[in-house]
Design a protein around this motif. Structure first.
Motif, PDB file in Angstrom:
ATOM      1  N   GLU A   1      47.439 103.320  68.325  1.00  0.00           N
ATOM      2  CA  GLU A   1      48.328 104.420  67.739  1.00  0.00           C
ATOM      3  C   GLU A   1      48.195 104.583  66.004  1.00  0.00           C
ATOM      4  OE1 GLU A   1      51.356 101.784  69.765  1.00  0.00           O
ATOM      5  OE2 GLU A   1      49.150 102.340  69.839  1.00  0.00           O
ATOM      6  N   ASP A   2      47.573 103.627  65.718  1.00  0.00           N
ATOM      7  CA  ASP A   2      47.367 103.551  64.116  1.00  0.00           C
ATOM      8  C   ASP A   2      46.336 104.741  63.715  1.00  0.00           C
ATOM      9  OD1 ASP A   2      49.338 101.872  63.232  1.00  0.00           O
ATOM     10  OD2 ASP A   2      47.900 100.183  64.028  1.00  0.00           O
ATOM     11  N   THR A   3      45.289 104.998  64.506  1.00  0.00           N
ATOM     12  CA  THR A   3      44.209 105.815  64.435  1.00  0.00           C
ATOM     13  C   THR A   3      44.605 107.160  63.819  1.00  0.00           C
ATOM     14  OG1 THR A   3      42.866 104.949  66.427  1.00  0.00           O
ATOM     15  CG2 THR A   3      42.590 107.259  65.780  1.00  0.00           C
ATOM     16  N   GLY A   4      43.862 107.618  62.916  1.00  0.00           N
ATOM     17  CA  GLY A   4      44.267 108.841  62.104  1.00  0.00           C
ATOM     18  C   GLY A   4      43.328 108.747  60.837  1.00  0.00           C
ATOM     19  N   VAL A   5      43.644 109.864  60.252  1.00  0.00           N
ATOM     20  CA  VAL A   5      42.944 109.906  58.731  1.00  0.00           C
ATOM     21  C   VAL A   5      44.206 109.685  57.646  1.00  0.00           C
ATOM     22  CG1 VAL A   5      42.130 111.639  57.011  1.00  0.00           C
ATOM     23  CG2 VAL A   5      41.674 111.852  59.322  1.00  0.00           C
ATOM     24  N   TYR A   6      43.781 108.608  56.868  1.00  0.00           N
ATOM     25  CA  TYR A   6      44.624 108.141  56.054  1.00  0.00           C
ATOM     26  C   TYR A   6      44.658 108.644  54.613  1.00  0.00           C
ATOM     27  CZ  TYR A   6      46.430 104.614  59.314  1.00  0.00           C
ATOM     28  OH  TYR A   6      47.152 104.136  60.406  1.00  0.00           O
ATOM     29  N   TYR A   7      45.501 109.060  53.894  1.00  0.00           N
ATOM     30  CA  TYR A   7      45.368 109.652  52.516  1.00  0.00           C
ATOM     31  C   TYR A   7      46.119 108.995  51.451  1.00  0.00           C
ATOM     32  CZ  TYR A   7      43.831 113.778  55.385  1.00  0.00           C
ATOM     33  OH  TYR A   7      43.254 114.487  56.153  1.00  0.00           O
ATOM     34  N   CYS A   8      45.556 108.848  50.359  1.00  0.00           N
ATOM     35  CA  CYS A   8      46.384 108.157  49.162  1.00  0.00           C
ATOM     36  C   CYS A   8      46.900 109.349  48.594  1.00  0.00           C
ATOM     37  CB  CYS A   8      45.151 107.451  48.552  1.00  0.00           C
ATOM     38  SG  CYS A   8      46.167 106.645  46.974  1.00  0.00           S
ATOM     39  N   ASN A   9      48.299 108.943  48.028  1.00  0.00           N
ATOM     40  CA  ASN A   9      49.104 109.978  47.080  1.00  0.00           C
ATOM     41  C   ASN A   9      49.539 109.317  46.151  1.00  0.00           C
ATOM     42  OD1 ASN A   9      52.274 110.789  46.906  1.00  0.00           O
ATOM     43  ND2 ASN A   9      50.950 112.607  47.066  1.00  0.00           N
ATOM     44  N   ALA A  10      49.440 110.117  44.861  1.00  0.00           N
ATOM     45  CA  ALA A  10      50.204 109.638  43.725  1.00  0.00           C
ATOM     46  C   ALA A  10      51.067 110.541  43.085  1.00  0.00           C
ATOM     47  CB  ALA A  10      49.278 109.126  42.649  1.00  0.00           C
ATOM     48  N   ARG A  11      52.358 110.185  42.666  1.00  0.00           N
ATOM     49  CA  ARG A  11      53.173 111.189  41.942  1.00  0.00           C
ATOM     50  C   ARG A  11      53.429 110.682  40.758  1.00  0.00           C
ATOM     51  NH1 ARG A  11      58.934 111.182  45.036  1.00  0.00           N
ATOM     52  NH2 ARG A  11      57.574 112.072  46.619  1.00  0.00           N
ATOM     53  N   GLU A  12      53.432 111.910  39.808  1.00  0.00           N
ATOM     54  CA  GLU A  12      53.422 111.729  38.294  1.00  0.00           C
ATOM     55  C   GLU A  12      54.825 112.644  38.002  1.00  0.00           C
ATOM     56  OE1 GLU A  12      51.184 112.342  34.206  1.00  0.00           O
ATOM     57  OE2 GLU A  12      50.388 113.411  36.053  1.00  0.00           O
ATOM     58  N   THR A  13      55.667 112.026  37.333  1.00  0.00           N
ATOM     59  CA  THR A  13      56.734 112.741  36.469  1.00  0.00           C
ATOM     60  C   THR A  13      56.688 112.765  35.105  1.00  0.00           C
ATOM     61  OG1 THR A  13      58.114 111.894  38.420  1.00  0.00           O
ATOM     62  CG2 THR A  13      59.300 112.639  36.625  1.00  0.00           C
ATOM     63  N   ARG A  14      56.200 114.040  34.835  1.00  0.00           N
ATOM     64  CA  ARG A  14      55.857 114.276  33.438  1.00  0.00           C
ATOM     65  C   ARG A  14      57.192 114.731  32.503  1.00  0.00           C
ATOM     66  NH1 ARG A  14      50.549 118.087  33.328  1.00  0.00           N
ATOM     67  NH2 ARG A  14      49.424 116.700  34.636  1.00  0.00           N
ATOM     68  N   ARG A  15      58.197 114.954  33.097  1.00  0.00           N
ATOM     69  CA  ARG A  15      59.440 115.290  32.616  1.00  0.00           C
ATOM     70  C   ARG A  15      60.350 115.264  33.836  1.00  0.00           C
ATOM     71  NH1 ARG A  15      56.823 119.757  30.810  1.00  0.00           N
ATOM     72  NH2 ARG A  15      57.665 121.523  31.649  1.00  0.00           N
ATOM     73  N   PRO A  16      61.858 115.227  33.476  1.00  0.00           N
ATOM     74  CA  PRO A  16      62.649 115.485  34.552  1.00  0.00           C
ATOM     75  C   PRO A  16      62.685 116.943  35.074  1.00  0.00           C
ATOM     76  CG  PRO A  16      63.937 114.167  32.796  1.00  0.00           C
ATOM     77  CD  PRO A  16      62.348 114.832  32.367  1.00  0.00           C
TER      78      PRO A  16
END
Length: 120
Positions: free
Chosen positions: A88-103
């Motif tokens: 059940e771990d089978t799938g497409v895995y995606y990397c994500n990054a979140r950048e907060t430039r200002r509030p």
């Protein structure tokens, strides 16, 4: 723009292990949160695990204990160590990054995805 490149996917076996890598084009220190998501057959995309700028980690209940997310700032890379694999771990895995430039202003960046297939 920020680019995220995943690698390490492939064919695994039940109770086996795989390690996914997410290499960023720039310093990952600029991201307040990075994580791995997956899209499994017949299911919506879900958060697998995340790691914050203070190294706080979070995992989906289905992968706790089995998976570990970590970062190597010197290599601008985030890893997902997957142990005790299940079909059940089978799938497409995606990397994500979140950048907060200002509030109030956040940007999300996504990799192209890497296929993980786990046989029973």
């Amino acid at each position: 723009q920020v680019q995220l490149v995943e690698s390490g996917g492939g064919l695994g076996h039940a109770v086996g292990s795989l390690r996914l890598s997410c290499a960023a084009s720039g310093s990952i220190r600029s991201f307040n949160l990075m994580g791995w998501y997956r899209h499994t057959p017949g299911k919506q995309r879900e958060l697998v695990g995340s790691i914050s700028s203070d190294d706080t980690t979070d995992y989906a209940d289905s992968v706790k204990v089995r998976f570990t997310i970590s970062r190597d700032n010197a290599k601008n890379t985030v890893y997902l160590q997957m142990n005790s694999l299940k079909p059940e771990d089978t799938g497409v895995y995606y990397c994500n990054a979140r950048e907060t430039r200002r509030p109030g202003l956040m940007y999300n960046y996504w990799g192209q995805g890497t296929q993980v297939t786990v046989s029973s």
